[in-house]
Design a protein around this motif. Structure first.
Motif, PDB file in Angstrom:
ATOM      1  N   ASP A 123       0.858  -1.184   0.000  1.00  0.00           N
ATOM      2  CA  ASP A 123       0.000   0.000   0.000  1.00  0.00           C
ATOM      3  C   ASP A 123       0.893   1.233   0.000  1.00  0.00           C
ATOM      4  O   ASP A 123       1.641   1.469   0.948  1.00  0.00           O
ATOM      5  N   TYR A 124       0.829   2.016  -1.091  1.00  0.00           N
ATOM      6  CA  TYR A 124       1.718   3.156  -1.244  1.00  0.00           C
ATOM      7  C   TYR A 124       1.155   4.407  -0.574  1.00  0.00           C
ATOM      8  O   TYR A 124      -0.047   4.551  -0.409  1.00  0.00           O
ATOM      9  N   PHE A 167     -12.865 -11.009  -8.041  1.00  0.00           N
ATOM     10  CA  PHE A 167     -12.606 -11.801  -6.839  1.00  0.00           C
ATOM     11  C   PHE A 167     -13.500 -11.317  -5.704  1.00  0.00           C
ATOM     12  O   PHE A 167     -13.619 -10.113  -5.466  1.00  0.00           O
ATOM     13  N   TRP A 168     -14.080 -12.274  -4.996  1.00  0.00           N
ATOM     14  CA  TRP A 168     -14.769 -11.984  -3.749  1.00  0.00           C
ATOM     15  C   TRP A 168     -13.899 -12.514  -2.615  1.00  0.00           C
ATOM     16  O   TRP A 168     -13.302 -13.591  -2.738  1.00  0.00           O
ATOM     17  N   GLY A 169     -13.841 -11.785  -1.517  1.00  0.00           N
ATOM     18  CA  GLY A 169     -13.027 -12.294  -0.421  1.00  0.00           C
ATOM     19  C   GLY A 169     -13.027 -11.403   0.797  1.00  0.00           C
ATOM     20  O   GLY A 169     -13.936 -10.588   1.017  1.00  0.00           O
ATOM     21  N   ARG A 170     -11.981 -11.574   1.576  1.00  0.00           N
ATOM     22  CA  ARG A 170     -11.780 -10.794   2.802  1.00  0.00           C
ATOM     23  C   ARG A 170     -10.394 -10.159   2.724  1.00  0.00           C
ATOM     24  O   ARG A 170      -9.430 -10.798   2.283  1.00  0.00           O
ATOM     25  N   ALA A 171     -10.316  -8.924   3.125  1.00  0.00           N
ATOM     26  CA  ALA A 171      -9.032  -8.223   3.063  1.00  0.00           C
ATOM     27  C   ALA A 171      -8.653  -7.715   4.446  1.00  0.00           C
ATOM     28  O   ALA A 171      -9.520  -7.386   5.269  1.00  0.00           O
ATOM     29  N   ARG A 172      -7.370  -7.664   4.689  1.00  0.00           N
ATOM     30  CA  ARG A 172      -6.893  -7.120   5.961  1.00  0.00           C
ATOM     31  C   ARG A 172      -5.627  -6.310   5.731  1.00  0.00           C
ATOM     32  O   ARG A 172      -4.854  -6.565   4.803  1.00  0.00           O
ATOM     33  N   VAL A 173      -5.439  -5.336   6.579  1.00  0.00           N
ATOM     34  CA  VAL A 173      -4.289  -4.446   6.508  1.00  0.00           C
ATOM     35  C   VAL A 173      -3.222  -4.950   7.459  1.00  0.00           C
ATOM     36  O   VAL A 173      -3.508  -5.278   8.617  1.00  0.00           O
ATOM     37  N   VAL A 174      -1.989  -5.031   6.982  1.00  0.00           N
ATOM     38  CA  VAL A 174      -0.868  -5.458   7.814  1.00  0.00           C
ATOM     39  C   VAL A 174       0.079  -4.270   7.978  1.00  0.00           C
ATOM     40  O   VAL A 174       0.652  -3.785   7.003  1.00  0.00           O
ATOM     41  N   GLU A 175       0.216  -3.790   9.191  1.00  0.00           N
ATOM     42  CA  GLU A 175       1.085  -2.657   9.490  1.00  0.00           C
ATOM     43  C   GLU A 175       2.390  -3.151  10.135  1.00  0.00           C
ATOM     44  O   GLU A 175       2.441  -4.211  10.755  1.00  0.00           O
ATOM     45  N   ASN A 176       3.439  -2.374   9.967  1.00  0.00           N
ATOM     46  CA  ASN A 176       4.702  -2.574  10.685  1.00  0.00           C
ATOM     47  C   ASN A 176       5.307  -3.965  10.468  1.00  0.00           C
ATOM     48  O   ASN A 176       5.833  -4.579  11.399  1.00  0.00           O
ATOM     49  N   ASP A 177       5.231  -4.450   9.247  1.00  0.00           N
ATOM     50  CA  ASP A 177       5.851  -5.727   8.907  1.00  0.00           C
ATOM     51  C   ASP A 177       6.816  -5.472   7.749  1.00  0.00           C
ATOM     52  O   ASP A 177       6.468  -5.648   6.583  1.00  0.00           O
ATOM     53  N   ASP A 178       8.005  -5.045   8.079  1.00  0.00           N
ATOM     54  CA  ASP A 178       8.987  -4.667   7.053  1.00  0.00           C
ATOM     55  C   ASP A 178       9.335  -5.827   6.132  1.00  0.00           C
ATOM     56  O   ASP A 178       9.552  -5.632   4.935  1.00  0.00           O
ATOM     57  N   ALA A 179       9.386  -7.022   6.682  1.00  0.00           N
ATOM     58  CA  ALA A 179       9.744  -8.187   5.863  1.00  0.00           C
ATOM     59  C   ALA A 179       8.679  -8.440   4.801  1.00  0.00           C
ATOM     60  O   ALA A 179       9.000  -8.742   3.642  1.00  0.00           O
ATOM     61  N   LEU A 180       7.416  -8.298   5.186  1.00  0.00           N
ATOM     62  CA  LEU A 180       6.333  -8.536   4.233  1.00  0.00           C
ATOM     63  C   LEU A 180       6.289  -7.417   3.187  1.00  0.00           C
ATOM     64  O   LEU A 180       6.059  -7.677   2.003  1.00  0.00           O
ATOM     65  N   THR A 203       8.841  -5.726   2.144  1.00  0.00           N
ATOM     66  CA  THR A 203       9.970  -5.999   1.246  1.00  0.00           C
ATOM     67  C   THR A 203       9.631  -7.097   0.262  1.00  0.00           C
ATOM     68  O   THR A 203      10.006  -7.034  -0.922  1.00  0.00           O
ATOM     69  N   LYS A 204       8.897  -8.103   0.704  1.00  0.00           N
ATOM     70  CA  LYS A 204       8.534  -9.225  -0.154  1.00  0.00           C
ATOM     71  C   LYS A 204       7.566  -8.806  -1.261  1.00  0.00           C
ATOM     72  O   LYS A 204       7.657  -9.293  -2.397  1.00  0.00           O
ATOM     73  N   LYS A 257       8.924   3.976  -8.154  1.00  0.00           N
ATOM     74  CA  LYS A 257       8.990   5.264  -7.461  1.00  0.00           C
ATOM     75  C   LYS A 257       7.736   5.519  -6.637  1.00  0.00           C
ATOM     76  O   LYS A 257       6.848   6.292  -7.004  1.00  0.00           O
ATOM     77  N   ALA A 258       7.659   4.830  -5.524  1.00  0.00           N
ATOM     78  CA  ALA A 258       6.555   5.009  -4.578  1.00  0.00           C
ATOM     79  C   ALA A 258       7.053   4.571  -3.209  1.00  0.00           C
ATOM     80  O   ALA A 258       8.003   3.789  -3.104  1.00  0.00           O
ATOM     81  N   LYS A 259       6.417   5.079  -2.181  1.00  0.00           N
ATOM     82  CA  LYS A 259       6.823   4.715  -0.825  1.00  0.00           C
ATOM     83  C   LYS A 259       5.799   3.757  -0.223  1.00  0.00           C
ATOM     84  O   LYS A 259       4.650   4.134   0.033  1.00  0.00           O
ATOM     85  N   PRO A 260       6.172   2.505  -0.010  1.00  0.00           N
ATOM     86  CA  PRO A 260       5.240   1.554   0.603  1.00  0.00           C
ATOM     87  C   PRO A 260       5.131   1.807   2.103  1.00  0.00           C
ATOM     88  O   PRO A 260       6.130   2.036   2.788  1.00  0.00           O
ATOM     89  N   GLU A 261       3.905   1.788   2.596  1.00  0.00           N
ATOM     90  CA  GLU A 261       3.696   2.060   4.016  1.00  0.00           C
ATOM     91  C   GLU A 261       3.144   0.871   4.788  1.00  0.00           C
ATOM     92  O   GLU A 261       3.311   0.782   5.998  1.00  0.00           O
ATOM     93  N   ARG A 262       2.506  -0.037   4.080  1.00  0.00           N
ATOM     94  CA  ARG A 262       1.884  -1.193   4.725  1.00  0.00           C
ATOM     95  C   ARG A 262       1.558  -2.206   3.635  1.00  0.00           C
ATOM     96  O   ARG A 262       1.875  -1.981   2.470  1.00  0.00           O
ATOM     97  N   VAL A 263       0.883  -3.276   3.996  1.00  0.00           N
ATOM     98  CA  VAL A 263       0.495  -4.318   3.045  1.00  0.00           C
ATOM     99  C   VAL A 263      -0.989  -4.608   3.202  1.00  0.00           C
ATOM    100  O   VAL A 263      -1.530  -4.553   4.312  1.00  0.00           O
ATOM    101  N   ILE A 264      -1.638  -4.899   2.094  1.00  0.00           N
ATOM    102  CA  ILE A 264      -3.013  -5.392   2.124  1.00  0.00           C
ATOM    103  C   ILE A 264      -3.017  -6.823   1.600  1.00  0.00           C
ATOM    104  O   ILE A 264      -2.503  -7.092   0.515  1.00  0.00           O
ATOM    105  N   LEU A 265      -3.556  -7.725   2.387  1.00  0.00           N
ATOM    106  CA  LEU A 265      -3.683  -9.121   2.001  1.00  0.00           C
ATOM    107  C   LEU A 265      -5.150  -9.416   1.682  1.00  0.00           C
ATOM    108  O   LEU A 265      -6.051  -9.024   2.432  1.00  0.00           O
ATOM    109  N   PHE A 266      -5.362 -10.114   0.586  1.00  0.00           N
ATOM    110  CA  PHE A 266      -6.716 -10.419   0.125  1.00  0.00           C
ATOM    111  C   PHE A 266      -6.898 -11.925   0.097  1.00  0.00           C
ATOM    112  O   PHE A 266      -6.252 -12.628  -0.681  1.00  0.00           O
ATOM    113  N   ALA A 267      -7.761 -12.440   0.959  1.00  0.00           N
ATOM    114  CA  ALA A 267      -8.052 -13.873   1.021  1.00  0.00           C
ATOM    115  C   ALA A 267      -9.220 -14.178   0.078  1.00  0.00           C
ATOM    116  O   ALA A 267     -10.328 -13.652   0.255  1.00  0.00           O
ATOM    117  N   ILE A 268      -8.964 -15.018  -0.916  1.00  0.00           N
ATOM    118  CA  ILE A 268      -9.960 -15.304  -1.955  1.00  0.00           C
ATOM    119  C   ILE A 268     -10.998 -16.310  -1.453  1.00  0.00           C
ATOM    120  O   ILE A 268     -10.660 -17.388  -0.964  1.00  0.00           O
TER     121      ILE A 268
END
Length: 209
Positions: A86-87, A120-133, A135-136, A143-154
């Motif tokens: 999430d940029y 896609f239908w599913g469930r999404a969640r926000v993951v904060e403060n997980d630098d490893a994720l 980076t993955k 050229k964007a600054k990532p701040e967090r991750v959104i995971l989408f469960a299908i």
């Protein structure tokens, strides 16, 4: 709630029955919808640079947000999970607010040049403060600054028909086509010059070929 009920809610099935399309979807409803990522689906996702993420507040107020990045910015985490960085943006946080109280989500991918779309239908969640994720899932060099991750469960996915999709090309695709055409034109010009030279030699006198 069954897999089919996620896609065809009771209200949707009632509408199908009232409008004469219920029979056309009987087999699909009975069989259910796929909920795992196939190799073909993974290949399609890897080519996409645009997506639309739908969420809703706790009381059902809908919101759709465009998500974009380099091709393949949405990553396959496992056979039933997609993820993307999430940029930093305009800091309205409507999607994040919705997901904090209602994890139901909808992801819509459309490839204009190929005239294909997948939902896609599913469930999404926000993951904060997980630098490893982060980076993955972040495309380094973008050229964007990532701040967090959104995971989408299908929970279910389906393919829409190509009807009414107007074919469009990205700037990169147009440039690739233009480069191919320029190479072809250069080759034809070279061949034309060779033939002109040969013709001139023939007109000047006997020549061995």
């Amino acid at each position: 709630m069954s897999n089919s009920d996620i896609v065809f809610t009771p209200a949707a099935r009632r509408a199908q029955g009232e409008r004469g399309s219920a029979a056309a979807y009987e087999k699909k409803t009975a069989a259910g919808f796929p909920n795992t990522i196939t190799p073909e689906l993974a290949a399609f996702i890897a080519e996409q640079d645009t997506a639309f993420l739908g969420t809703a507040s706790a009381d059902g107020a809908p919101y759709v947000q465009h998500r974009g990045g380099p091709k393949g910015f949405i990553k396959v985490v496992d056979e039933r999970t997609l993820g993307f960085a999430d940029y930093r943006g305009n800091r309205q946080y409507i999607t994040l607010g919705n997901l904090s109280e209602n994890d139901r989500a909808y992801l819509f991918l459309i490839d204009f040049s190929r005239r294909q779309r997948i939902k896609f239908w599913g469930r999404a969640r926000v993951v904060e403060n997980d630098d490893a994720l982060v980076t993955k899932l972040f495309d380094h060099g973008y050229k964007a600054k990532p701040e967090r991750v959104i995971l989408f469960a299908i929970e279910a996915w389906d393919v829409n028909c190509s009807q009414h999709i107007t074919a469009r090309l990205t700037v990169d695709e147009v440039e690739q086509l233009a480069a191919t055409m320029q190479e072809r034109i250069a080759a034809l010009q070279t061949e034309n010059a060779r033939l002109r030279t040969l013709l001139a030699e023939r007109q000047a006198g006997p020549v061995s070929i």
